[in-house]
Design a protein around this motif. Structure first.
Motif, PDB file in Angstrom:
ATOM      1  N   GLY A 117      -3.222  -8.566  -1.315  1.00 16.78           N
ATOM      2  CA  GLY A 117      -2.033  -7.737  -1.177  1.00 16.78           C
ATOM      3  C   GLY A 117      -2.350  -6.450  -0.469  1.00 16.78           C
ATOM      4  N   SER A 118      -1.576  -5.429  -0.725  1.00 14.20           N
ATOM      5  CA  SER A 118      -1.726  -4.160  -0.043  1.00 14.20           C
ATOM      6  C   SER A 118      -2.938  -3.402  -0.563  1.00 14.20           C
ATOM      7  CB  SER A 118      -0.471  -3.306  -0.244  1.00 14.20           C
ATOM      8  OG  SER A 118       0.645  -3.947   0.302  1.00 14.20           O
ATOM      9  N   LEU A 119      -3.546  -2.646   0.331  1.00 16.90           N
ATOM     10  CA  LEU A 119      -4.643  -1.779  -0.066  1.00 16.90           C
ATOM     11  C   LEU A 119      -4.096  -0.396  -0.426  1.00 16.90           C
ATOM     12  CD1 LEU A 119      -7.239  -2.797   2.642  1.00 16.90           C
ATOM     13  CD2 LEU A 119      -7.179  -3.505   0.262  1.00 16.90           C
ATOM     14  N   VAL A 120      -4.976   0.529  -0.701  1.00 16.74           N
ATOM     15  CA  VAL A 120      -4.550   1.863  -1.085  1.00 16.74           C
ATOM     16  C   VAL A 120      -3.648   2.456  -0.002  1.00 16.74           C
ATOM     17  CG1 VAL A 120      -5.342   4.181  -1.643  1.00 16.74           C
ATOM     18  CG2 VAL A 120      -6.669   2.193  -2.386  1.00 16.74           C
ATOM     19  N   ALA A 121      -2.511   2.964  -0.396  1.00 18.10           N
ATOM     20  CA  ALA A 121      -1.521   3.460   0.556  1.00 18.10           C
ATOM     21  C   ALA A 121      -2.101   4.581   1.406  1.00 18.10           C
ATOM     22  CB  ALA A 121      -0.293   3.933  -0.187  1.00 18.10           C
ATOM     23  N   GLN A 122      -1.732   4.597   2.684  1.00 15.94           N
ATOM     24  CA  GLN A 122      -2.125   5.654   3.584  1.00 15.94           C
ATOM     25  C   GLN A 122      -0.869   6.275   4.185  1.00 15.94           C
ATOM     26  OE1 GLN A 122      -5.510   4.678   6.080  1.00 15.94           O
ATOM     27  NE2 GLN A 122      -5.995   2.936   4.788  1.00 15.94           N
ATOM     28  N   ASP A 123      -1.068   7.261   5.061  1.00 16.55           N
ATOM     29  CA  ASP A 123       0.045   8.097   5.489  1.00 16.55           C
ATOM     30  C   ASP A 123       1.025   7.417   6.437  1.00 16.55           C
ATOM     31  OD1 ASP A 123      -2.037  11.094   5.630  1.00 16.55           O
ATOM     32  OD2 ASP A 123      -0.949  10.159   3.957  1.00 16.55           O
ATOM     33  N   LYS A 124       0.610   6.469   7.220  1.00 12.86           N
ATOM     34  CA  LYS A 124       1.440   5.971   8.321  1.00 12.86           C
ATOM     35  C   LYS A 124       2.353   4.813   7.932  1.00 12.86           C
ATOM     36  CE  LYS A 124      -0.410   5.998  12.472  1.00 12.86           C
ATOM     37  NZ  LYS A 124      -1.364   5.815  13.600  1.00 12.86           N
ATOM     38  N   GLY A 125       2.299   4.335   6.689  1.00  9.76           N
ATOM     39  CA  GLY A 125       3.202   3.289   6.247  1.00  9.76           C
ATOM     40  C   GLY A 125       2.567   1.915   6.291  1.00  9.76           C
ATOM     41  N   LEU A 126       3.409   0.911   6.090  1.00 15.68           N
ATOM     42  CA  LEU A 126       2.968  -0.476   5.936  1.00 15.68           C
ATOM     43  C   LEU A 126       3.067  -1.265   7.236  1.00 15.68           C
ATOM     44  CD1 LEU A 126       2.334  -3.014   4.079  1.00 15.68           C
ATOM     45  CD2 LEU A 126       4.826  -3.219   3.824  1.00 15.68           C
ATOM     46  N   ILE A 127       2.025  -2.025   7.541  1.00 14.53           N
ATOM     47  CA  ILE A 127       2.106  -3.082   8.542  1.00 14.53           C
ATOM     48  C   ILE A 127       1.907  -4.401   7.811  1.00 14.53           C
ATOM     49  CG2 ILE A 127       0.989  -4.181  10.516  1.00 14.53           C
ATOM     50  CD1 ILE A 127       0.561  -1.508  11.754  1.00 14.53           C
ATOM     51  N   SER A 128       2.890  -5.283   7.924  1.00 13.90           N
ATOM     52  CA  SER A 128       2.830  -6.588   7.272  1.00 13.90           C
ATOM     53  C   SER A 128       2.277  -7.610   8.254  1.00 13.90           C
ATOM     54  CB  SER A 128       4.227  -7.007   6.805  1.00 13.90           C
ATOM     55  OG  SER A 128       4.194  -8.276   6.188  1.00 13.90           O
ATOM     56  N   ILE A 129       1.242  -8.313   7.840  1.00 12.62           N
ATOM     57  CA  ILE A 129       0.564  -9.292   8.690  1.00 12.62           C
ATOM     58  C   ILE A 129       0.724 -10.659   8.042  1.00 12.62           C
ATOM     59  CG2 ILE A 129      -1.660  -9.998   9.669  1.00 12.62           C
ATOM     60  CD1 ILE A 129      -2.355  -6.846   9.205  1.00 12.62           C
ATOM     61  N   ILE A 130       1.394 -11.571   8.737  1.00 11.24           N
ATOM     62  CA  ILE A 130       1.695 -12.892   8.186  1.00 11.24           C
ATOM     63  C   ILE A 130       1.057 -13.933   9.097  1.00 11.24           C
ATOM     64  CG2 ILE A 130       3.508 -14.491   7.470  1.00 11.24           C
ATOM     65  CD1 ILE A 130       5.398 -12.031   7.308  1.00 11.24           C
TER      66      ILE A 130
END
Length: 320
Positions: free
Chosen positions: A24-37
Motif C-alpha cells: 500500500g502507500s508509504l509514509v505520506a510526503q508533501d506532493k501528494g499521491l501517485i497511484s501505480i496500477i
C-alpha cells in the motif's frame, strides 16, 4: 521534441521498502499521491515495472501506492475509483484490456486526474496524457530474425501467443509472421494462446507437441510462456532438438539463455519507461504539459543472446 530521451540502460536497485510499497502507500510526503496500477506482480516483468515507478515517485516527493489488477478489468476499475477517491495527483496504469480499460481511464480524466499509460496501449487516443510502450513490432522482428537464422530457415514450428485483449500479443505475433513469411521452408504447425503464463505455456506445449512431434522450434510472445514450453520439452526429452525463443528479457529467461536452454530473449526496456512515466507525470502536475511531441512513445527493444548475455547487469537492464 521529447524532453525525456530514451536511454536503454538504467541501474536497478532493490528497495528495502519494496514489501511496504506493494502492501500500500508509504509514509505520506508533501506532493501528494501517485497511484501505480500494474498487471501481475508475481511476474518479474510487472514487478519491476511497479517497483521502478514506485521508487521514482517517492524520489520526486510523492506518496506511491502500487497495486495489481492481474488482467481483470473489474479489479482495475475499483483500483482507479480508489485512486479518484484518494485524490491522486496522477495515475500510472498498465491497462488490463485495450478496450475494457477505456472506461476507467475516462472516469479518472473526468475527475481531473491525468493518466499515463505504460507497457500496453488502450484503443483510444486523447484520453491518457501519454502512452509509453515498447516498440513491439521492432522487437518481434529482432527476435524472429534471430530465431529463423538459428534454425537455418527451415522446419516446422509452434507459436505461443498472449491474450487477444492485449494489443502487444497481436503486434508481436504479426511481427513474427511478417519476418517468418519470408522463409518458405519454415512452416507453422500449430499455435495457441497461453495468456503470458508459464503454466499455460507448459500445458499448451504438451498438447501441441503430442499432435506435432516433429517440430524444430517454438517462438513465444513472452518469456513466461517460453519457459513453460522448455519445461514441457524437457519432460519429453526434446529440448536438445527444439529451438525456443522468448520475449521480455526477464531474469529467468536470461538465465535460460546463459544455460543454452533458450535461444534468445528480446529485452523490453520496462525499467526505463516505468521511470519516465513518473517523471512525465511530475512534469505535467507542475506545468500542465507533458513535454512530449506525441501521446504515444515507443521504446526500442534489445536482443539478448549468448553473445551479450553477460552484459545483463540487473532485472531488465542490459549495459552497452
Amino acid at each position: 521534441m521529447n524532453m525525456f530521451p530514451k536511454s536503454k540502460k538504467m541501474l536497478f536497485t532493490a528497495l528495502a521498502s519494496v514489501s511496504m510499497l506493494f502492501s500500500g502507500s508509504l509514509v505520506a510526503q508533501d506532493k501528494g499521491l501517485i497511484s501505480i496500477i500494474v498487471n501481475d506482480m508475481s511476474n518479474p516483468y510487472w514487478q519491476t515495472e511497479g517497483t521502478i515507478a514506485g521508487r521514482a515517485a517517492e524520489e520526486l516527493g510523492y506518496t506511491a501506492s502500487v497495486s495489481s489488477h492481474v488482467g481483470d478489468t473489474n479489479t482495475e476499475s475499483n483500483q482507479v475509483d480508489t485512486a479518484i477517491t484518494n485524490g491522486a495527483k496522477a495515475i500510472i496504469l498498465d491497462p488490463a484490456n485495450a478496450d475494457g480499460s477505456i472506461g476507467a481511464v475516462r472516469r479518472a480524466v473526468e475527475a481531473g486526474i491525468p493518466v499515463f499509460i505504460i507497457n500496453a496501449e488502450i484503443n483510444q487516443q486523447g484520453l491518457a496524457k501519454a502512452q509509453l510502450v515498447s516498440n513491439n513490432a521492432q522487437g518481434a522482428a529482432l527476435g524472429a530474425q534471430e530465431w529463423a537464422m538459428q534454425l537455418d530457415g527451415e522446419g516446422s514450428y509452434i507459436e505461443l501467443k498472449g491474450p487477444p485483449s492485449d494489443n502487444n500479443a497481436a503486434t508481436r505475433s504479426n511481427g513474427y509472421e511478417t519476418v517468418l513469411s519470408q522463409y518458405p521452408d519454415l512452416t507453422l504447425a500449430a499455435s495457441d494462446i497461453a495468456n503470458w503464463d508459464r503454466t499455460e505455456g507448459r500445458n499448451k506445449m504438451q498438447s501441441m507437441l503430442r499432435s506435432h512431434p516433429d517440430i524444430r522450434g517454438v517462438i513465444s510472445g513472452n518469456d513466461e510462456m517460453a519457459l513453460g514450453a522448455i519445461v514441457a520439452l524437457k519432460q519429453e526429452g526434446r529440448l536438445d532438438d527444439v529451438l525456443v525463443g522468448g520475449f521480455d528479457g526477464s531474469p529467468d529467461a536470461v538465465d535460460a539463455v546463459r544455460s543454452g536452454e533458450l535461444a534468445y530473449t528480446v529485452l523490453q526496456p520496462v525499467a526505463v519507461f516505468a521511470e519516465d512515466a513518473v517523471k512525465i507525470a511530475d512534469h505535467y502536475i507542475n506545468t500542465g504539459e507533458t513535454g512530449l511531441d506525441s501521446e504515444k512513445q515507443l521504446y526500442d527493444c534489445i536482443l539478448i543472446t549468448s553473445d551479450n548475455v553477460d552484459n545483463y547487469t540487473s532485472p531488465f537492464v542490459l549495459e552497452e
